[in-house]
Design an enzyme around this catalytic site. Sequence first.
Site, PDB file in Angstrom:
ATOM      1  N   GLU A  40     -11.632  -3.222  -3.191  1.00 45.04           N
ATOM      2  CA  GLU A  40     -10.626  -2.248  -3.626  1.00 45.04           C
ATOM      3  C   GLU A  40     -10.374  -2.484  -5.110  1.00 45.04           C
ATOM      4  O   GLU A  40      -9.687  -3.431  -5.474  1.00 45.04           O
ATOM      5  CB  GLU A  40      -9.332  -2.444  -2.843  1.00 45.04           C
ATOM      6  CG  GLU A  40      -9.478  -2.296  -1.350  1.00 45.04           C
ATOM      7  CD  GLU A  40      -8.449  -3.147  -0.613  1.00 45.04           C
ATOM      8  OE1 GLU A  40      -7.244  -2.880  -0.739  1.00 45.04           O
ATOM      9  OE2 GLU A  40      -8.848  -4.098   0.070  1.00 45.04           O
ATOM     10  N   HIS A  64       0.801  -1.231   0.000  1.00 49.57           N
ATOM     11  CA  HIS A  64       0.000   0.000   0.000  1.00 49.57           C
ATOM     12  C   HIS A  64       0.835   1.283   0.000  1.00 49.57           C
ATOM     13  O   HIS A  64       0.548   2.233   0.735  1.00 49.57           O
ATOM     14  CB  HIS A  64      -0.947   0.010   1.209  1.00 49.57           C
ATOM     15  CG  HIS A  64      -2.044  -1.015   1.139  1.00 49.57           C
ATOM     16  ND1 HIS A  64      -2.512  -1.556  -0.036  1.00 49.57           N
ATOM     17  CD2 HIS A  64      -2.795  -1.603   2.129  1.00 49.57           C
ATOM     18  CE1 HIS A  64      -3.492  -2.413   0.226  1.00 49.57           C
ATOM     19  NE2 HIS A  64      -3.672  -2.476   1.520  1.00 49.57           N
ATOM     20  N   HIS A  96      -9.778   2.458   0.060  1.00 50.12           N
ATOM     21  CA  HIS A  96      -9.768   1.291   0.952  1.00 50.12           C
ATOM     22  C   HIS A  96     -10.938   1.328   1.933  1.00 50.12           C
ATOM     23  O   HIS A  96     -10.768   0.972   3.114  1.00 50.12           O
ATOM     24  CB  HIS A  96      -8.430   1.233   1.687  1.00 50.12           C
ATOM     25  CG  HIS A  96      -8.001  -0.131   2.114  1.00 50.12           C
ATOM     26  ND1 HIS A  96      -8.786  -0.944   2.901  1.00 50.12           N
ATOM     27  CD2 HIS A  96      -6.872  -0.833   1.876  1.00 50.12           C
ATOM     28  CE1 HIS A  96      -8.139  -2.080   3.131  1.00 50.12           C
ATOM     29  NE2 HIS A  96      -6.970  -2.039   2.508  1.00 50.12           N
TER      30      HIS A  96
HETATM   31  C1  BGC Z   1      -4.885  -6.337   1.746  1.00 48.43           C
HETATM   32  C2  BGC Z   1      -4.816  -7.105   3.035  1.00 48.43           C
HETATM   33  C3  BGC Z   1      -4.404  -6.159   4.128  1.00 48.43           C
HETATM   34  C4  BGC Z   1      -5.410  -5.041   4.192  1.00 48.43           C
HETATM   35  C5  BGC Z   1      -5.098  -4.006   5.258  1.00 48.43           C
HETATM   36  C6  BGC Z   1      -5.878  -5.217   1.899  1.00 48.43           C
HETATM   37  O1  BGC Z   1      -5.877  -4.447   0.750  1.00 48.43           O
HETATM   38  O2  BGC Z   1      -5.256  -7.153   0.659  1.00 48.43           O
HETATM   39  O3  BGC Z   1      -3.917  -8.186   2.928  1.00 48.43           O
HETATM   40  O4  BGC Z   1      -4.331  -6.817   5.349  1.00 48.43           O
HETATM   41  O5  BGC Z   1      -5.460  -4.380   2.961  1.00 48.43           O
HETATM   42  O6  BGC Z   1      -3.813  -3.592   5.177  1.00 48.43           O
END
Ligand code: BGC
Length: 357
Positions: free
Chosen positions: A320, A112, A187
């Site tokens: 997402e 991310h 998110h």
């Molecule tokens: C990911 C997860 C992660 C979550 C929070 C999601 O986009 O796929 O693996 O734990 O975000 O970080």
Amino acid sequence: MEQSKCLTVKREPFGKVLDGISIELFTLSNSNGITVKITNYGGIITSIITPDTTGRAGDIVLGFDSIEDYLKPHPYFGCIVGRYANRIAEGKFKVEGQEYSLAKNNGPNHLHGGIVGFDKVVWEVKEVTESDNEASLKLAYLSKDGEEGYPGNLSVTVSYSLTNDNQLIITYDASTDKTTPINLTNHSYFNLSAGQAKNCLDHVIKLNADKYVEVNDQYIPTGNLVDVASTPMDFTNPHPIGEFLDKVPGGYDHTYVIKKEGTKEKMAYVAWVHEPLTNRIMEVYSTQPGAQFYIGNFLDGTLIGKNDIVYNKHYGFCLETHHFPDSPNQPSFPSAWLHPGEKFNEITIYKFSTKSY
Ligand code: BGC
């Protein structure tokens, strides 16, 4: 006499972030009782209030009331994710003969956007629009060459637009001065019951995907796209999220490959979700090739959100919309490279309604 606009944006202070910068909260409202609150810290959607089938209003996203809570660690509630959403294996990629090393913030991998991703920066407020057709907010951010290890100055705008046909349209635009990978998403975690259901597992979901991106035990793609047919990953026919969950080790946290009818089609239908207690429905459409279906497997009851709700495991789900994880290292995946002179543009639409019988 000037006529009043039917869609409005209220603008108010939302406190200060750690370096003393004041941030704001924007409330987009339409004439059907839908409000969407967004702060320019991380572009976070802090609240989406919609009426249920009886007209009772409730908040359908996870989050907090105050900026102080958003400054503490939390799992990306409601924010813009970038420069690259999801994982890049070992935080490394090669482009135009040069190897780049990114911040590693998820074991040996990059997740991310790194340690300070687009979710933890203050976005510039570019434009606020109130009209008969939309209430909208446009945010901008310049991600400097080298930030979290990425190449190039990347100029990004994200617009949120609420319409009177109950759509929240999120538009992402960007340009760069060096070739860079880019993958932008929102998110938000949804629980369409607005506090009525203890988790999201009874929500009925349909995903417009015949395949998903296979991953290893670190959630890094193997390169294979696997058929969902006859597996617990299959949501081509609507059924409750929890129905086959015991057959999915770790729970759903996978990128679904969105089916496009033709090669020229960009905007496609992604998902339909129905919450049975309140009869809320959410539909998702996007130009992006994938959608990460994540059901809050890592929520563990330690975070308490708005209205004193304890965020236990599986309290909310995310859709997402984005490119596939680790695309910079997977040449067979749709390209997530942005070159100088090109214009990045992706759009995702969340449409809210209720089921009528
Ligand atoms: C990911 C997860 C992660 C979550 C929070 C999601 O986009 O796929 O693996 O734990 O975000 O970080």
